[in-house]
Motif scaffolding. Structure first.
Motif, PDB file in Angstrom:
ATOM      1  N   LEU B 227       0.809  -1.215   0.000  1.00 22.97           N
ATOM      2  CA  LEU B 227       0.000   0.000   0.000  1.00 22.97           C
ATOM      3  C   LEU B 227       0.843   1.266   0.000  1.00 22.97           C
ATOM      4  O   LEU B 227       0.517   2.234  -0.658  1.00 22.97           O
ATOM      5  N   PHE B 228       1.971   1.240   0.777  1.00 20.78           N
ATOM      6  CA  PHE B 228       2.780   2.448   0.846  1.00 20.78           C
ATOM      7  C   PHE B 228       3.331   2.820  -0.523  1.00 20.78           C
ATOM      8  O   PHE B 228       3.223   3.956  -0.971  1.00 20.78           O
ATOM      9  N   VAL B 229       3.904   1.834  -1.202  1.00 26.47           N
ATOM     10  CA  VAL B 229       4.496   2.099  -2.515  1.00 26.47           C
ATOM     11  C   VAL B 229       3.409   2.550  -3.486  1.00 26.47           C
ATOM     12  O   VAL B 229       3.586   3.502  -4.253  1.00 26.47           O
ATOM     13  N   ALA B 230       2.269   1.886  -3.427  1.00 22.33           N
ATOM     14  CA  ALA B 230       1.166   2.235  -4.315  1.00 22.33           C
ATOM     15  C   ALA B 230       0.757   3.692  -4.130  1.00 22.33           C
ATOM     16  O   ALA B 230       0.520   4.422  -5.095  1.00 22.33           O
ATOM     17  N   LEU B 276      -8.604  -1.586  -2.679  1.00 25.88           N
ATOM     18  CA  LEU B 276      -8.462  -1.666  -4.127  1.00 25.88           C
ATOM     19  C   LEU B 276      -7.688  -0.424  -4.587  1.00 25.88           C
ATOM     20  O   LEU B 276      -8.055   0.705  -4.240  1.00 25.88           O
ATOM     21  N   GLY B 277      -6.645  -0.654  -5.355  1.00 29.71           N
ATOM     22  CA  GLY B 277      -5.867   0.473  -5.862  1.00 29.71           C
ATOM     23  C   GLY B 277      -6.020   0.588  -7.361  1.00 29.71           C
ATOM     24  O   GLY B 277      -5.853  -0.395  -8.074  1.00 29.71           O
ATOM     25  N   ASP B 349      -3.935  -6.298   0.948  1.00 30.66           N
ATOM     26  CA  ASP B 349      -4.495  -6.709   2.225  1.00 30.66           C
ATOM     27  C   ASP B 349      -4.448  -5.507   3.175  1.00 30.66           C
ATOM     28  O   ASP B 349      -3.410  -4.856   3.297  1.00 30.66           O
ATOM     29  N   ILE B 350      -5.571  -5.239   3.830  1.00 27.06           N
ATOM     30  CA  ILE B 350      -5.602  -4.023   4.657  1.00 27.06           C
ATOM     31  C   ILE B 350      -4.677  -4.139   5.869  1.00 27.06           C
ATOM     32  O   ILE B 350      -3.982  -3.197   6.233  1.00 27.06           O
ATOM     33  N   LYS B 351      -4.663  -5.349   6.461  1.00 26.48           N
ATOM     34  CA  LYS B 351      -3.862  -5.501   7.684  1.00 26.48           C
ATOM     35  C   LYS B 351      -2.373  -5.396   7.405  1.00 26.48           C
ATOM     36  O   LYS B 351      -1.664  -4.601   8.010  1.00 26.48           O
ATOM     37  N   SER B 352      -1.868  -6.197   6.472  1.00 28.85           N
ATOM     38  CA  SER B 352      -0.419  -6.216   6.238  1.00 28.85           C
ATOM     39  C   SER B 352      -0.001  -5.156   5.232  1.00 28.85           C
ATOM     40  O   SER B 352       1.165  -4.772   5.182  1.00 28.85           O
ATOM     41  N   GLY B 353      -0.931  -4.702   4.403  1.00 29.45           N
ATOM     42  CA  GLY B 353      -0.588  -3.741   3.373  1.00 29.45           C
ATOM     43  C   GLY B 353       0.004  -4.389   2.135  1.00 29.45           C
ATOM     44  O   GLY B 353       0.202  -3.737   1.115  1.00 29.45           O
TER      45      GLY B 353
END
Lengths: 299, 358
Positions: B227-230, B276-277, B349-353
């Motif tokens: 998620l961070f990279v996205a 969702l990205g 995944d929301i928890k782990s990202g």
């Protein structure tokens, strides 16, 4: 003439008037001393007083610089058998130069190294030391004189130029250190890191990068230290007693002793005392401003 | 020369700023350490330079462990954010300083300085002091000082961040060109993802002292690892929509206002909270009556020049950004449909990202 022009002109005239007044107040004693020193005895107390001597003479200067006692025999007070204070003038001048340069050299060396350490290495207390040292400078030096004198007695240093050098270091070091600390803080550490990567050793970095960059600060601290040492009377008066060892400020006061004061000689001595500092100031004033401004504005 | 970072940890007192960094920077490549401020990228660069001690782990240049080597023994050069020119030296002496302290013969030194000055087009400035130079000229001198010694590794710490926007674009291309000509490994630190994307062969995206992803610009942009990279890579940033993953055979993303099948995703446990990205470029604006994945009202329109960014509010306080061509006629408060290119969607995944891949 429009209103605006009138006010601009008035304001300019007013500022010139104020500046002229200040310049006059500051310069008059100096000019008067110079004038008196060039007058023959007969003209010093002449009424009306003359600003430009009618019969200018360099006798007073000659007497001081050559130490011819016979000149004073007529009126000058004799301090010890057959000698006059004026005979020692050149000797005192050299003494003053020695203690001024000596104490300044020591103060500058210590304060530069201390400031470098305080701004570049991490250890306990490095942030409070500069403020305490400034606090030390705020204490009037007369408080230090007698304790220091007793220390000098213990060290067997009384009546020596070394005692005066050490005394001046004590009073100039705190401010020099604070000044250098403020200056060093404004030198970005990146230029040292750049030099380390370029291949310099720690010592080379200090010598070739830090010192040249810190030069304005060093000059400012040196001027401060020289002025304090050169102009000091208190320490010299307390620490020294033999005629040979006196500094200019203390020695010239001997001109007052006795019933007769040779004003021409005294003024000539004052002018000669002022000259070195005036030259120093004019030569270095550009750096002085840069040095005192350094702590405030980051380059 | 390649650079290997093996299990690098770094702590300042109690604070751990770098955690178990393992990276291999291939020889002669342009590598960027990219991340927001405070992510540890500059600290890592300074450790490679030898300006900061390593708490644990090893740094190798080629096969040689350099942990204990002084900066001057590493044959590196560094360009600082503030340029760090020696203020009392002329440009000529600044450029030659590294050679002078290494006792290079004068003729050789002069030749090297002249050569670098010619490449950087600063020959006419050689006798000036840094204070007499503009920002861009100082930048070139800093660069020249690094180039003159022909180091194995170039380190650059946000060298363009003090330049104005126009000069930055020019210098970006020049730096890339110099890198190709010099053939040294370059490690470049920046927080500007555009700089990283345009200049690098490889990007290490860092956050919170951890390397989030290490790959080519295309990889970090096209296949963000988490998620961070996205969220960090790409401008305008990727739309991230919270929802739920359903269905075994045909995984489907479901959230209020949007339900979409994800053809790329197979075999995942159902009923999972995900994000969702989807990039604004992978969304299409359609008319109100055409089939669409989600519908809503135009909240704001920003014209970028050749494109427009349209923010569409499709549910209470939920918006997506759609990038369309500038000619597209769309106004605030229009009711519109948004079509989503599901093949280009990323699921995290929301928890782990971490990304969920097929």
């Amino acid at each position: 003439m429009t209103r605006i022009e009138f006010w601009t002109l008035t304001r300019r005239l007013a500022s010139y008037a104020v500046l002229s007044a200040v310049t006059f107040i500051v310069c008059f004693p100096l000019v008067w001393a110079l004038s008196t020193s060039l007058k023959p005895k007969s003209e010093i107390f002449a009424t009306p007083p003359t600003l430009i001597p009618h019969a200018a003479t360099t006798e007073n200067y000659k007497a001081l610089l050559t130490g011819r006692p016979q000149y004073f025999q007529s009126g000058g007070q004799q301090v010890t058998s057959g000698t006059t204070p004026a005979q020692f003038f050149t000797r005192w001048f050299v003494n003053s130069v020695i203690v001024t340069l000596g104490s300044t050299l020591i103060s500058i060396t210590i304060s530069t190294l201390a400031a470098y350490s305080l701004t570049r290495f991490r250890y306990w207390g490095r942030t409070v030391v500069p403020y305490f040292s400034l606090l030390g400078y705020m204490v009037p030096s007369i408080i230090f004189v007698f304790p220091l004198f007793l220390v000098m007695v213990q060290l067997n240093l009384t009546d020596s130029l070394l005692s005066l050098v050490l005394g001046y270091v004590c009073i100039t070091l705190p401010f020099c250190m604070w000044l250098m600390w403020a200056f060093m803080r404004s030198i970005p550490i990146e230029i040292e890191e750049a030099a380390l990567i370029d291949g310099a050793s720690r010592l080379q970095v200090f010598r070739q990068v830090v010192l040249p960059t810190a030069l304005p600060g060093i000059i400012a601290a040196a001027i401060f230290s020289m002025i304090v040492s050169w102009n000091d009377y208190l320490f010299g008066r307390v620490f020294l007693n033999s005629l040979d060892n006196l500094t200019l400020t203390v020695g010239v006061m001997l001109f007052f002793e006795g019933t007769h004061v040779d004003w021409g000689l005294l003024m000539a001595a004052s002018v000669l005392m002022t000259v070195p500092m005036a030259i120093l100031f004019m030569a270095l004033q550009r750096h002085l401003v840069a040095g005192f401004g350094a702590g405030a504005v980051k380059g | 020369m390649d650079v290997k970072l093996e299990g690098i940890n770094k702590s300042f007192g109690q604070v751990q700023v770098l955690k178990d960094i393992n990276l291999v920077f291939p020889s002669r490549k342009f590598i960027t350490l990219l991340g927001p401020s405070g992510c540890g990228k500059t600290t890592l660069l300074r450790m490679i330079a030898g300006l900061e001690p390593v708490t644990s782990g090893g740094i190798r240049f080629g096969e040689r462990v350099v942990n204990e080597l002084a900066p001057r023994d590493r044959n590196i050069a560094m360009v600082f954010q503030s340029y760090a020119l020696y203020p009392q030296m002329t440009v000529r002496r600044n450029l030659g300083y590294g050679l002078r302290v290494r006792k290079t013969p004068k003729a050789e030194m002069d030749a090297a300085v002249e050569r670098v000055a010619a490449i950087l087009e600063i020959s006419h400035l050689l006798d000036r002091k840094p204070a007499q130079l503009s920002g861009g000229q100082r930048q070139r001198v800093a660069l020249g000082r690094a180039m003159v010694r022909q180091p194995d590794i170039f380190l650059m710490d946000e060298p363009l961040s003090n330049l104005d926007a126009k000069l930055r674009v020019t210098m970006r291309a020049e730096l890339r060109r110099f890198h190709l000509d010099l053939g040294a490994t370059t490690i470049y630190v920046t927080h500007d993802q555009l700089e990283a994307m345009t200049m690098s062969d490889m990007i290490a995206v860092m956050h919170g002292g951890i390397v989030q992803q290490f790959g080519t610009p295309a990889e970090v942009y096209g296949q963000p690892a988490n998620l961070f990279v996205a969220g960090f890579i790409g401008s305008p940033p990727m739309n991230l929509l919270a929802g739920e993953l359903r269905g075994d055979d045909k995984p489907t993303f479901a959230s209020p206002g949007l339900t979409v099948q994800l053809p790329n995703l197979v075999a995942h446990p159902p009923s999972r909270d995900v994000m969702l990205g989807i990039r604004p470029q992978d969304l299409d604006l359609v008319g109100d009556h055409e089939p669409a994945d989600l519908r809503g009202r135009v909240w704001v329109v920003e014209l970028l020049g050749s494109e427009k960014l349209v923010e569409v509010e499709y549910a209470e306080r939920k918006r997506v950004t759609v990038q369309v061509r500038a000619e597209t006629s769309v106004n605030v408060d229009d009711t519109v449909g948004v079509r989503l290119n599901a093949r280009r969607a990323h699921v995290f995944d929301i928890k782990s990202g971490a990304t969920l891949r097929s």
